[in-house]
Design an enzyme around this catalytic site. Structure first.
Site, short mmCIF file in Angstrom:
data_model
loop_
_atom_site.label_atom_id
_atom_site.label_comp_id
_atom_site.label_asym_id
_atom_site.label_seq_id
_atom_site.Cartn_x
_atom_site.Cartn_y
_atom_site.Cartn_z
N GLU A 165 36.35 41.42 35.53
CA GLU A 165 36.11 40.59 36.72
C GLU A 165 37.29 40.78 37.68
OE1 GLU A 165 35.15 36.70 35.13
OE2 GLU A 165 33.50 37.53 33.96
N HIS A 225 36.91 33.31 37.78
CA HIS A 225 36.00 34.30 37.19
C HIS A 225 35.16 34.92 38.30
CE1 HIS A 225 36.23 33.41 32.77
NE2 HIS A 225 36.96 32.44 33.30
N GLU A 240 33.65 30.58 39.95
CA GLU A 240 32.98 31.89 40.01
C GLU A 240 33.11 32.40 41.44
OE1 GLU A 240 31.91 33.38 37.39
OE2 GLU A 240 31.68 31.78 35.91
N HIS A 279 38.15 37.50 31.50
CA HIS A 279 37.24 38.64 31.33
C HIS A 279 37.80 39.81 32.15
CE1 HIS A 279 34.24 35.26 30.49
NE2 HIS A 279 34.55 35.83 29.33
O1 LIG Z 1 28.71 34.94 32.21
C1 LIG Z 1 28.67 35.60 33.25
O2 LIG Z 1 27.64 36.00 33.78
C2 LIG Z 1 29.98 35.98 33.91
C3 LIG Z 1 30.71 34.83 34.51
C4 LIG Z 1 31.57 34.10 33.51
O3 LIG Z 1 32.38 34.69 32.85
N1 LIG Z 1 31.35 32.80 33.43
C5 LIG Z 1 32.10 31.97 32.56
C6 LIG Z 1 31.66 30.55 32.72
C7 LIG Z 1 32.57 29.62 31.97
C8 LIG Z 1 32.16 28.16 32.04
O4 LIG Z 1 31.03 27.85 31.64
O5 LIG Z 1 33.00 27.35 32.43
C9 LIG Z 1 31.92 32.41 31.12
O6 LIG Z 1 30.80 32.80 30.74
O7 LIG Z 1 32.87 32.33 30.36
ZN LIG Z 2 34.24 35.49 33.42
#
Ligand SMILES: O=C(O)CCC(=O)N[C@@H](CCC(=O)O)C(=O)O
Ligand SMILES: [Zn+2]
EC number: 3.5.1.96
Length: 340
Positions: A75, A164, A228, A72
């Site tokens: 980030e 992330h 994260e 992303h």
């Molecule tokens: O979704 C958010 O609030 C931003 C943080 C983010 O990009 N998290 C990942 C998590 C991935 C996972 O579940 O392993 C995402 O949403 O892709």
């Molecule tokens: Zn992310």
């Protein structure tokens, strides 16, 4: 032997490939695609945003480690963390004793500073790019191909940390998502290693997903996590970010893991329910600045959509990743509860 170096502000020499982030953002192809550090580690540019590092002769301890960031593009902290590690390798300050695949995953989104330009790249792994003609689908396929080549030798340890940033404050500032792998429970050692990297909580997933860490975990048997990283308000740099950098340096240098068994594992959570956006009428009913892992009393209204109200029913519920600005059919938040 090719060896373009530049000098950093403190006078240290830096291999041109140590500036992978700058090359990637500028869309430049390096003049030399292979370079060696003073200690003999080999750096090879594989393509946009991708660097493979091979330890010097006799230094390889049998670990294949993938560190990725920028899936992303908005980030920034994870991108900076990976950049710092790569620069330190390019300055011969970190001396790799593991094979490394270092990836800035989504250059177009990084250039624009946005989460995504088209599709969300982190929903297109595990082969989910196959029926998709977007640029992100091609990038997911390319990243999968690099990873497959990198993990092609059997009998080696395989780790992947996909960095992330949740882009909001968190009651537990640094946390991980552990992807679901059929018939595999996450190892205690890998959880303790997260703690060593200043990770305080882990969401253990119990169903498949299309994230990058799910791909390396399920297709290559890697110990893989989405990390994260903590948020840093302008001009600040929380200690836990340094905690991560220090741990990552130890992994790369295969330094003894010290008192790993003395650590407490991170607090484990599981997913209770996923809030899915069904229509353009979807609205989150939480404060815009609510922190991740905020406790949610039973009866709290979380979101409303066409014909649906999301109300907390489960004891000890916490909110994670609340975000209304997602495509229809995508996740707009998670309700998580402590695990067992
Ligand atoms: O979704 C958010 O609030 C931003 C943080 C983010 O990009 N998290 C990942 C998590 C991935 C996972 O579940 O392993 C995402 O949403 O892709
Ligand atoms: Zn992310």
């Amino acid at each position: 032997m090719a060896r373009t170096v530049t000098t950093t502000t403190d006078g240290a020499e830096m291999l041109a490939l140590g500036r992978l982030l700058a090359l990637t953002v500028a869309g430049q192809v390096p003049a030399e695609s292979v370079q060696f550090t003073d200690d003999g580690a080999r750096l090879q540019w594989l393509g946009e945003g991708a660097l493979e590092v091979t330890p010097a002769n006799g230094q390889d301890t049998g670990l294949d480690l993938v560190l990725s960031a920028g899936v992303h593009g908005c980030e920034l902290i994870p991108i900076e963390l990976l950049d710092r590690l790569i620069q330190a390798i390019g300055r011969n300050e970190i001396r790799p004793r593991a094979r490394l695949l270092l990836l800035f995953c989504n250059p177009p989104a990084m250039r624009q500073g946005v989460r995504r330009v088209g599709s969300d790249l982190n929903r297109l792994f595990c082969g989910r790019h196959a029926d998709n003609l977007s640029d992100e689908a091609s990038r997911a396929a390319q990243l999968e191909a690099w990873v497959a080549q990198f993990f092609s030798e059997s009998g080696r340890r395989r780790w992947h940390y996909d960095l992330h940033s949740a882009m909001r404050a968190s009651k537990l500032p640094q946390f991980a998502v552990c992807p679901w792998v059929p018939d595999r429970e996450v190892s205690t050692e890998s959880l303790l290693r997260l703690r060593q990297a200043a990770v305080e909580a882990v969401l253990v997933q119990e169903k498949p997903s299309g994230t990058f860490s799910a791909h390396t975990a399920t297709r290559h048997g890697a110990e893989a996590f989405t990390l994260e990283m903590a948020e840093a308000a302008e001009g600040t740099w929380p200690d836990c970010l340094d905690g991560f950098l220090q741990a990552a340096r130890h992994w790369i240098e295969a330094a003894p893991s010290g008192q790993l068994h003395m650590q407490q594992p991170p607090k484990a959570f599981r997913l209770s329910r996923e809030i899915i956006k069904r229509s353009e009428r979807f609205a989150l009913r939480l404060p815009a600045d609510i922190e991740n892992f905020t406790a949610l009393p039973i009866g709290t209204l979380l979101a409303e959509d066409e014909g649906v109200r999301w109300v907390v029913e489960e004891p000890d519920a916490h909110i994670l990743f609340p975000l209304a600005d997602v495509a229809i059919g995508e996740r707009a938040g998670l309700i998580v509860v402590p695990r067992g």
